[in-house]
Design a protein around this motif. Structure first.
Motif, PDB file in Angstrom:
ATOM      1  N   PHE A 136      -3.984  -2.389   2.159  1.00 38.38           N
ATOM      2  CA  PHE A 136      -3.402  -3.498   2.905  1.00 38.38           C
ATOM      3  C   PHE A 136      -2.155  -4.031   2.198  1.00 38.38           C
ATOM      4  O   PHE A 136      -2.197  -4.320   1.009  1.00 38.38           O
ATOM      5  CB  PHE A 136      -4.428  -4.624   3.051  1.00 38.38           C
ATOM      6  CG  PHE A 136      -5.767  -4.131   3.519  1.00 38.38           C
ATOM      7  CD1 PHE A 136      -5.964  -3.801   4.851  1.00 38.38           C
ATOM      8  CD2 PHE A 136      -6.812  -3.964   2.629  1.00 38.38           C
ATOM      9  CE1 PHE A 136      -7.196  -3.330   5.290  1.00 38.38           C
ATOM     10  CE2 PHE A 136      -8.048  -3.495   3.053  1.00 38.38           C
ATOM     11  CZ  PHE A 136      -8.243  -3.175   4.386  1.00 38.38           C
ATOM     12  N   ASP A 151       5.038  -3.914   6.760  1.00 39.13           N
ATOM     13  CA  ASP A 151       3.767  -4.335   6.163  1.00 39.13           C
ATOM     14  C   ASP A 151       2.667  -3.288   6.291  1.00 39.13           C
ATOM     15  O   ASP A 151       1.489  -3.612   6.463  1.00 39.13           O
ATOM     16  CB  ASP A 151       3.288  -5.668   6.740  1.00 39.13           C
ATOM     17  CG  ASP A 151       4.208  -6.810   6.368  1.00 39.13           C
ATOM     18  OD1 ASP A 151       4.783  -6.779   5.263  1.00 39.13           O
ATOM     19  OD2 ASP A 151       4.364  -7.736   7.174  1.00 39.13           O
ATOM     20  N   SER A 152       3.070  -2.018   6.196  1.00 33.47           N
ATOM     21  CA  SER A 152       2.077  -0.948   6.151  1.00 33.47           C
ATOM     22  C   SER A 152       2.592   0.157   5.239  1.00 33.47           C
ATOM     23  O   SER A 152       3.753   0.176   4.859  1.00 33.47           O
ATOM     24  CB  SER A 152       1.763  -0.415   7.554  1.00 33.47           C
ATOM     25  OG  SER A 152       2.889   0.213   8.100  1.00 33.47           O
TER      26      SER A 152
END
Length: 108
Positions: free
Chosen positions: A55, A15-16
């Motif tokens: 994000f 998630d980055s």
């Protein structure tokens, strides 16, 4: 052109995003929450902002500056202010190596 190693799979955090450049093409490489690796153009089409600084949420990458979110699968913007898509590149995983060829766009 041939696929170029951009990083190790083990270097990616879930998630980055990270920014890489291959043959002059800037890309955001993302390991999503499902464990899939994506590569999209790194520059937000609304402004000259690096998407890799944004994000990750599911299979989207949101620009930190103005909030436009892009699909990691298609490159399409999902909300305004961006209305132009970013390119999406095919990713190959070979062992622990993440390989991308900037000439090969992912079939959507």
């Amino acid at each position: 052109m041939t696929a170029t190693r951009v990083c190790a799979l083990s270097e990616l955090e879930q998630d980055s995003a990270i920014r890489v450049e291959v043959e002059g093409v800037a890309m955001a490489v993302v390991l999503d929450s499902a464990g899939e690796v994506h590569a999209i153009g790194d520059v937000c089409t609304h402004g000259d902002i690096s998407l890799a600084e944004g994000f990750v949420d599911g299979d989207t990458l949101e620009c930190w500056a103005h909030g436009s979110a892009f699909s990691l699968r298609t490159g399409q913007p999902l909300n305004l202010p961006a209305y132009e898509p970013v390119p999406v590149f095919a990713v190959t995983i070979d062992g622990d190596d993440v390989l991308i060829d900037p000439a090969v766009k992912k079939a959507v």
